[in-house]
Design a protein around this motif. Structure first.
Motif, short mmCIF file in Angstrom:
data_model
loop_
_atom_site.label_atom_id
_atom_site.label_comp_id
_atom_site.label_asym_id
_atom_site.label_seq_id
_atom_site.Cartn_x
_atom_site.Cartn_y
_atom_site.Cartn_z
N VAL A 194 -57.32 75.29 -49.08
CA VAL A 194 -58.09 74.76 -47.96
C VAL A 194 -58.17 75.83 -46.87
CG1 VAL A 194 -58.24 72.96 -46.21
CG2 VAL A 194 -57.34 72.43 -48.49
N ALA A 195 -59.36 76.06 -46.34
CA ALA A 195 -59.53 77.07 -45.30
C ALA A 195 -58.62 76.76 -44.12
CB ALA A 195 -60.99 77.11 -44.85
N ASP A 196 -58.02 77.80 -43.55
CA ASP A 196 -57.13 77.66 -42.41
C ASP A 196 -57.95 77.23 -41.18
OD1 ASP A 196 -55.43 78.05 -40.21
OD2 ASP A 196 -54.34 79.65 -41.22
N ILE A 203 -63.29 84.86 -44.53
CA ILE A 203 -64.10 85.91 -45.15
C ILE A 203 -63.60 86.15 -46.57
CG2 ILE A 203 -64.80 88.34 -45.05
CD1 ILE A 203 -64.46 88.26 -42.03
N GLY A 204 -64.50 86.09 -47.53
CA GLY A 204 -64.17 86.42 -48.91
C GLY A 204 -64.41 87.90 -49.16
N ASP A 220 -64.94 77.32 -51.33
CA ASP A 220 -63.60 77.26 -50.74
C ASP A 220 -63.63 77.46 -49.22
OD1 ASP A 220 -60.88 76.85 -51.06
OD2 ASP A 220 -60.44 78.96 -51.41
N GLY A 221 -64.80 77.57 -48.64
CA GLY A 221 -64.90 77.61 -47.19
C GLY A 221 -65.22 78.95 -46.57
N ALA A 222 -65.45 79.99 -47.39
CA ALA A 222 -65.81 81.29 -46.82
C ALA A 222 -67.23 81.22 -46.25
CB ALA A 222 -65.72 82.38 -47.87
N SER A 223 -67.38 81.63 -45.00
CA SER A 223 -68.71 81.66 -44.40
C SER A 223 -69.35 83.05 -44.52
CB SER A 223 -68.66 81.24 -42.94
OG SER A 223 -67.68 81.98 -42.24
#
Length: 310
Positions: A194-196, A203-204, A220-223
């Motif tokens: 889960v993204a912090d 950032i991936g 997974d939440g990387a923008s």
């Protein structure tokens, strides 16, 4: 002289001139690309990210080394290195010398295939195959541990199948990285989570922008996802662009900034949802010593400015 002979000689001369330009001029014509992505909260000051990729260093490439060292004058807030640093087993000290002045700021890195194995001769037509990784003799190994140790000792964070939070420009940024997908070394199951929520953004970071990796990171939440590997196509056609990407990414995203979301590989870019992530792919700074040419695709580093969303 017969017109056919004259035409043949003209074509040969043009081809020779093009090859000379690609091998002697353009592959050494390093350029800094400046791009921006609106991924920060409103009111936050911009964050300057220097993205380096695919140097493929040989021990004698002093011009490239000095150009990379000069980028420290940009005073970035963060350095992202997406791998393929080496082309020779004696290149580790050269690479660390190139990065030395940039290690004064926070940095993260992942590895590419040419951080593990020395490049070898490839049939150029292999890159048009569905899976260009297959075939050929076993490559010679490179001193990967020395490279990783040197960059870590310099203060950069290893994201090889890892997750980390760094303070960058006074803010917490979460990073999620994988080992090289081109070698099938990526293990996203080891970093999935889960993204912090306390971080400014996630950032991936990956060497090769395979769709499975981009899908996993954005799901997974990387923008923002940052990648290299493609060389921008390396040999491109003027007014057309790249013919290959050396992975399953489409050629429209072979370099520069585009949008990505889970499943984007099967949909047109015009279908991007409003919450789609940003993808930045660098054309990189080097080539294999067995194919030392670039055409209509200059070697590049990227100064990527993260800006507040509008």
């Amino acid at each position: 002289m017969h017109p056919v002979v004259r035409a043949g000689l003209g074509a040969a001369a043009l081809g020779a001139a093009g090859l000379g330009y690609a091998s002697l001029i353009e592959r050494n014509a390093f350029v800094l690309r400046r791009r921006s992505v609106p991924v920060l909260p409103r009111g936050h000051r911009p964050v300057r990210v220097l993205h380096l990729s695919d140097l493929h260093l040989m021990p004698n490439q002093r011009r490239k080394v000095e150009w990379v060292r000069s980028l420290a004058a940009l005073q970035p807030d963060l350095v992202v290195n997406t791998g393929d640093n080496l082309s020779h087993r004696d290149s580790v000290p050269v690479a660390l010398h190139a990065y030395e002045p940039l290690m004064e700021v926070p940095g993260v890195f992942v590895l590419g295939s040419n951080d593990y194995f020395a490049p070898g001769f490839r049939n150029p037509f292999d890159y048009f195959r569905q899976d260009s990784r297959r075939g050929g003799p076993a490559p010679a190994t490179l001193p990967t541990d020395d490279l990783v140790r040197g960059m870590g000792d310099g203060g950069w964070t290893d994201l090889t199948n890892r997750r980390a939070v760094l303070e960058v420009a006074g803010a917490a940024i979460e990073f999620v990285g994988v080992d090289d997908p081109h070698l099938d070394y990526d293990r996203y199951d080891l970093v999935e989570g889960v993204a912090d929520q306390s971080a400014l953004l996630t950032i991936g970071v990956t060497h090769a922008p395979y769709q499975r990796t981009l899908d996993a990171m954005t799901k997974d939440g990387a923008s923002l996802v940052i990648a290299g590997h493609t060389h921008g196509g390396q040999l491109c056609l003027p007014f057309y662009g790249a013919l290959v990407t050396n992975c399953d990414l489409d050629t429209s995203r072979v370099k520069g900034v585009s949008r990505w979301w889970p499943g984007a590989g099967s949909e047109p870019s015009s279908a991007a949802p409003r919450d789609a992530a940003w993808l930045e792919v660098s054309a990189g700074l080097g080539t294999s010593p067995y194919a030392p040419v670039r055409f209509a695709c200059r070697p590049e580093a990227t100064l990527l400015t993260l800006e507040p969303a509008h």
